[in-house]
Design a protein around this motif. Sequence first.
Motif, PDB file in Angstrom:
ATOM      1  N   ALA A 161      14.987 -29.039 -18.422  1.00  0.00           N
ATOM      2  CA  ALA A 161      14.064 -30.148 -18.695  1.00  0.00           C
ATOM      3  C   ALA A 161      12.625 -29.787 -18.332  1.00  0.00           C
ATOM      4  CB  ALA A 161      14.511 -31.390 -17.928  1.00  0.00           C
ATOM      5  N   LEU A 162      12.421 -28.575 -17.819  1.00  0.00           N
ATOM      6  CA  LEU A 162      11.078 -28.135 -17.415  1.00  0.00           C
ATOM      7  C   LEU A 162      10.522 -27.052 -18.333  1.00  0.00           C
ATOM      8  CD1 LEU A 162      11.544 -27.646 -13.554  1.00  0.00           C
ATOM      9  CD2 LEU A 162       9.980 -29.242 -14.626  1.00  0.00           C
ATOM     10  N   CYS A 163      11.379 -26.427 -19.130  1.00  0.00           N
ATOM     11  CA  CYS A 163      10.920 -25.216 -19.821  1.00  0.00           C
ATOM     12  C   CYS A 163      10.969 -25.329 -21.339  1.00  0.00           C
ATOM     13  CB  CYS A 163      11.740 -24.019 -19.344  1.00  0.00           C
ATOM     14  SG  CYS A 163      13.468 -24.102 -19.835  1.00  0.00           S
ATOM     15  N   ASP A 164      10.310 -24.381 -21.990  1.00  0.00           N
ATOM     16  CA  ASP A 164      10.314 -24.302 -23.452  1.00  0.00           C
ATOM     17  C   ASP A 164      11.449 -23.412 -23.950  1.00  0.00           C
ATOM     18  OD1 ASP A 164       7.810 -25.772 -23.621  1.00  0.00           O
ATOM     19  OD2 ASP A 164       6.850 -23.932 -22.901  1.00  0.00           O
ATOM     20  N   VAL A 165      11.743 -22.395 -23.165  1.00  0.00           N
ATOM     21  CA  VAL A 165      12.783 -21.433 -23.532  1.00  0.00           C
ATOM     22  C   VAL A 165      13.646 -21.193 -22.295  1.00  0.00           C
ATOM     23  CG1 VAL A 165      13.250 -19.061 -24.262  1.00  0.00           C
ATOM     24  CG2 VAL A 165      11.306 -20.289 -25.255  1.00  0.00           C
ATOM     25  N   PHE A 166      14.955 -21.231 -22.492  1.00  0.00           N
ATOM     26  CA  PHE A 166      15.859 -21.094 -21.352  1.00  0.00           C
ATOM     27  C   PHE A 166      16.665 -19.802 -21.452  1.00  0.00           C
ATOM     28  CE2 PHE A 166      19.732 -22.002 -18.902  1.00  0.00           C
ATOM     29  CZ  PHE A 166      19.176 -22.464 -17.721  1.00  0.00           C
ATOM     30  N   VAL A 167      16.534 -18.973 -20.427  1.00  0.00           N
ATOM     31  CA  VAL A 167      17.183 -17.664 -20.424  1.00  0.00           C
ATOM     32  C   VAL A 167      18.242 -17.618 -19.326  1.00  0.00           C
ATOM     33  CG1 VAL A 167      16.840 -15.176 -20.118  1.00  0.00           C
ATOM     34  CG2 VAL A 167      15.074 -16.548 -21.255  1.00  0.00           C
ATOM     35  N   LEU A 168      19.416 -17.152 -19.696  1.00  0.00           N
ATOM     36  CA  LEU A 168      20.489 -17.023 -18.722  1.00  0.00           C
ATOM     37  C   LEU A 168      20.705 -15.542 -18.431  1.00  0.00           C
ATOM     38  CD1 LEU A 168      22.472 -18.979 -17.362  1.00  0.00           C
ATOM     39  CD2 LEU A 168      24.006 -18.648 -19.296  1.00  0.00           C
ATOM     40  N   LEU A 169      20.600 -15.188 -17.163  1.00  0.00           N
ATOM     41  CA  LEU A 169      20.796 -13.797 -16.765  1.00  0.00           C
ATOM     42  C   LEU A 169      22.226 -13.633 -16.252  1.00  0.00           C
ATOM     43  CD1 LEU A 169      18.811 -11.380 -16.732  1.00  0.00           C
ATOM     44  CD2 LEU A 169      18.486 -11.775 -14.302  1.00  0.00           C
ATOM     45  N   MET A 170      22.922 -12.620 -16.774  1.00  0.00           N
ATOM     46  CA  MET A 170      24.313 -12.409 -16.388  1.00  0.00           C
ATOM     47  C   MET A 170      24.499 -10.988 -15.896  1.00  0.00           C
ATOM     48  SD  MET A 170      25.443 -15.298 -17.242  1.00  0.00           S
ATOM     49  CE  MET A 170      26.966 -15.699 -17.856  1.00  0.00           C
ATOM     50  N   ALA A 171      25.581 -10.795 -15.168  1.00  0.00           N
ATOM     51  CA  ALA A 171      25.927  -9.449 -14.707  1.00  0.00           C
ATOM     52  C   ALA A 171      27.065  -8.910 -15.571  1.00  0.00           C
ATOM     53  CB  ALA A 171      26.342  -9.505 -13.249  1.00  0.00           C
ATOM     54  N   PRO A 172      27.180  -7.595 -15.652  1.00  0.00           N
ATOM     55  CA  PRO A 172      28.332  -7.023 -16.341  1.00  0.00           C
ATOM     56  C   PRO A 172      29.596  -7.504 -15.638  1.00  0.00           C
ATOM     57  CG  PRO A 172      26.773  -5.310 -15.706  1.00  0.00           C
ATOM     58  CD  PRO A 172      26.331  -6.552 -15.042  1.00  0.00           C
ATOM     59  N   ALA A 173      30.603  -7.841 -16.404  1.00  0.00           N
ATOM     60  CA  ALA A 173      31.798  -8.402 -15.777  1.00  0.00           C
ATOM     61  C   ALA A 173      33.031  -7.995 -16.546  1.00  0.00           C
ATOM     62  CB  ALA A 173      31.701  -9.922 -15.749  1.00  0.00           C
ATOM     63  N   GLY A 174      34.174  -8.188 -15.916  1.00  0.00           N
ATOM     64  CA  GLY A 174      35.435  -8.030 -16.627  1.00  0.00           C
ATOM     65  C   GLY A 174      35.617  -9.228 -17.553  1.00  0.00           C
ATOM     66  N   GLY A 175      36.469  -9.110 -18.526  1.00  0.00           N
ATOM     67  CA  GLY A 175      36.673 -10.164 -19.516  1.00  0.00           C
ATOM     68  C   GLY A 175      36.993 -11.517 -18.917  1.00  0.00           C
ATOM     69  N   ASP A 176      37.708 -11.514 -17.789  1.00  0.00           N
ATOM     70  CA  ASP A 176      38.137 -12.780 -17.206  1.00  0.00           C
ATOM     71  C   ASP A 176      36.969 -13.634 -16.758  1.00  0.00           C
ATOM     72  OD1 ASP A 176      40.512 -11.631 -17.553  1.00  0.00           O
ATOM     73  OD2 ASP A 176      40.991 -11.334 -15.423  1.00  0.00           O
ATOM     74  N   GLU A 177      35.952 -12.975 -16.245  1.00  0.00           N
ATOM     75  CA  GLU A 177      34.864 -13.729 -15.642  1.00  0.00           C
ATOM     76  C   GLU A 177      34.069 -14.521 -16.653  1.00  0.00           C
ATOM     77  OE1 GLU A 177      32.615 -11.537 -12.532  1.00  0.00           O
ATOM     78  OE2 GLU A 177      34.300 -10.157 -12.752  1.00  0.00           O
ATOM     79  N   LEU A 178      34.150 -14.101 -17.898  1.00  0.00           N
ATOM     80  CA  LEU A 178      33.460 -14.815 -18.957  1.00  0.00           C
ATOM     81  C   LEU A 178      33.866 -16.284 -18.983  1.00  0.00           C
ATOM     82  CD1 LEU A 178      31.536 -14.268 -21.312  1.00  0.00           C
ATOM     83  CD2 LEU A 178      33.524 -13.877 -22.741  1.00  0.00           C
ATOM     84  N   GLN A 179      35.147 -16.504 -18.692  1.00  0.00           N
ATOM     85  CA  GLN A 179      35.673 -17.865 -18.710  1.00  0.00           C
ATOM     86  C   GLN A 179      34.939 -18.744 -17.688  1.00  0.00           C
ATOM     87  OE1 GLN A 179      38.390 -18.177 -20.879  1.00  0.00           O
ATOM     88  NE2 GLN A 179      38.041 -16.001 -21.310  1.00  0.00           N
ATOM     89  N   GLY A 180      34.439 -18.120 -16.640  1.00  0.00           N
ATOM     90  CA  GLY A 180      33.835 -18.877 -15.550  1.00  0.00           C
ATOM     91  C   GLY A 180      32.501 -19.514 -15.917  1.00  0.00           C
ATOM     92  N   VAL A 181      31.874 -19.044 -16.979  1.00  0.00           N
ATOM     93  CA  VAL A 181      30.582 -19.616 -17.363  1.00  0.00           C
ATOM     94  C   VAL A 181      30.819 -20.969 -18.013  1.00  0.00           C
ATOM     95  CG1 VAL A 181      28.465 -19.246 -18.660  1.00  0.00           C
ATOM     96  CG2 VAL A 181      29.785 -17.297 -17.866  1.00  0.00           C
ATOM     97  N   LYS A 182      30.183 -21.952 -17.475  1.00  0.00           N
ATOM     98  CA  LYS A 182      30.389 -23.289 -18.010  1.00  0.00           C
ATOM     99  C   LYS A 182      29.820 -23.402 -19.416  1.00  0.00           C
ATOM    100  CE  LYS A 182      31.043 -25.771 -13.791  1.00  0.00           C
ATOM    101  NZ  LYS A 182      30.489 -24.794 -12.834  1.00  0.00           N
ATOM    102  N   ARG A 183      30.582 -24.036 -20.253  1.00  0.00           N
ATOM    103  CA  ARG A 183      30.206 -24.189 -21.638  1.00  0.00           C
ATOM    104  C   ARG A 183      28.848 -24.880 -21.777  1.00  0.00           C
ATOM    105  NH1 ARG A 183      33.423 -24.953 -26.531  1.00  0.00           N
ATOM    106  NH2 ARG A 183      32.019 -25.891 -28.039  1.00  0.00           N
ATOM    107  N   GLY A 184      28.631 -25.892 -20.932  1.00  0.00           N
ATOM    108  CA  GLY A 184      27.377 -26.640 -20.990  1.00  0.00           C
ATOM    109  C   GLY A 184      26.166 -25.740 -20.748  1.00  0.00           C
ATOM    110  N   ILE A 185      26.338 -24.776 -19.865  1.00  0.00           N
ATOM    111  CA  ILE A 185      25.228 -23.870 -19.555  1.00  0.00           C
ATOM    112  C   ILE A 185      24.993 -22.908 -20.715  1.00  0.00           C
ATOM    113  CG2 ILE A 185      24.484 -22.017 -18.001  1.00  0.00           C
ATOM    114  CD1 ILE A 185      26.061 -23.625 -15.801  1.00  0.00           C
ATOM    115  N   MET A 186      26.088 -22.440 -21.300  1.00  0.00           N
ATOM    116  CA  MET A 186      25.969 -21.582 -22.484  1.00  0.00           C
ATOM    117  C   MET A 186      25.237 -22.327 -23.597  1.00  0.00           C
ATOM    118  SD  MET A 186      28.008 -18.565 -22.485  1.00  0.00           S
ATOM    119  CE  MET A 186      28.883 -18.488 -24.029  1.00  0.00           C
ATOM    120  N   GLU A 187      25.523 -23.604 -23.700  1.00  0.00           N
ATOM    121  CA  GLU A 187      24.910 -24.401 -24.772  1.00  0.00           C
ATOM    122  C   GLU A 187      23.413 -24.599 -24.557  1.00  0.00           C
ATOM    123  OE1 GLU A 187      28.686 -26.972 -26.502  1.00  0.00           O
ATOM    124  OE2 GLU A 187      27.475 -27.829 -24.897  1.00  0.00           O
ATOM    125  N   MET A 188      22.988 -24.511 -23.312  1.00  0.00           N
ATOM    126  CA  MET A 188      21.554 -24.680 -23.026  1.00  0.00           C
ATOM    127  C   MET A 188      20.769 -23.397 -23.269  1.00  0.00           C
ATOM    128  SD  MET A 188      21.046 -26.912 -19.617  1.00  0.00           S
ATOM    129  CE  MET A 188      22.290 -26.095 -18.686  1.00  0.00           C
TER     130      MET A 188
END
Length: 323
Positions: A161-188
């Motif tokens: 709600a403060l920015c014009d462009v939203f960037v999500l920084l991630m670390a390299p991970a095993g396939g399982d960890e991908l599930q841990g990212v909340k869908r709502g955050i991915m959508e933002m």
Amino acid sequence: MQTDSTVLALQSGDRRALARAITLVESARADHRVQALDLLGRLGHLRQALRIGLSGTPGVGKSTFIEAFGLMLTGQGLRVAVLAVDPSSARSGASILGDKTRMERLSRDPRAFIRPSPSRSELGGVARRTREAVALCEAAGFDVVLIETVGVGQSETVVAALCDVFVLLMAPAGGDELQGVKRGIMEMADLILVNKADGDLKPAAMRTCSDYAGALHLLRRRPQAPPGVPQAMTVSAHNGDGLAGAWAHIGTLAQARRDSGHWATTRAGQARHWFAEEVRQGLLSALSREPARGLMADLGDKVARGDATPEAAAAEFLRLLGR
Ligand SMILES: Nc1nc2c(ncn2[C@@H]2O[C@H](COP(=O)(O)OP(=O)(O)O)[C@@H](O)[C@H]2O)c(=O)[nH]1
Ligand SMILES: [Mg+2]
């Protein structure tokens, strides 16, 4: 504080004046609040920075990324401000120190300004003051304002709600960890950057990146999004790989949003959001002051004695307060 000279010093880009002004808006003192509102009201809207929100869990490399990315931008002649929204109330001095050492070169760069998160207990309070700090950075002529937050779920929504462009920084991970990212955050996210794509971690980073790209593909397409947004890319804050590409992507997206009018609509919506938020907070804090506090106590006694029902007393309270 002399507000006139403060405004002039700010608009000339004086970083010390900016730091003092941010301290003023962060102050909880009532007389400071009056001065802060006066100052914010005088800034005008002549200048707009590109506001980039950057989120990621601790350890993904936010500080290292901001140092490298910030230096790249200042190297292009841009002025860069870095603000933080940290939801943890007790952010330790050690952690701020850690950030400062990771951003050592950027913090010494005359084209950069770095400000740690204000220490406040609730996220809403931190975010409201950060929004004001963003306005001050814009008035001071910064071209880019990076707003960093630790990814803990709620703070991303606030930063979005403060920015014009939203960037999500991630670390390299095993396939399982991908599930841990909340869908709502991915959508933002407008852009997912998988950091640490260097050395031994590079193959994992590339795999993670294509996993995210696939996951982004499955999200429903945002009506306002130009083609290719959101996107997942790999970067290395250590060796600088991908940073120029990330900046180009952000620039293209920002331009597309300006052209389509989405930029202005978003900022207008954000202004409305923060107005409503201020009203809500103002009403809440009025409850702990007179006359509301006394009235609340009296009516509470009445309810406790059985002389009024809770709902009738609440209705009466609101009626009396609204007068
Ligand atoms: N290999 C590698 N390590 C990185 C990179 N960026 C950050 N790191 C390391 O990751 C750790 C956490 O970085 P930091 O910037 O403090 O993360 P933050 O908690 O998100 O701010 C540090 O040890 C960094 O040196 C990168 O691009 N490549
Ligand atoms: Mg950090």
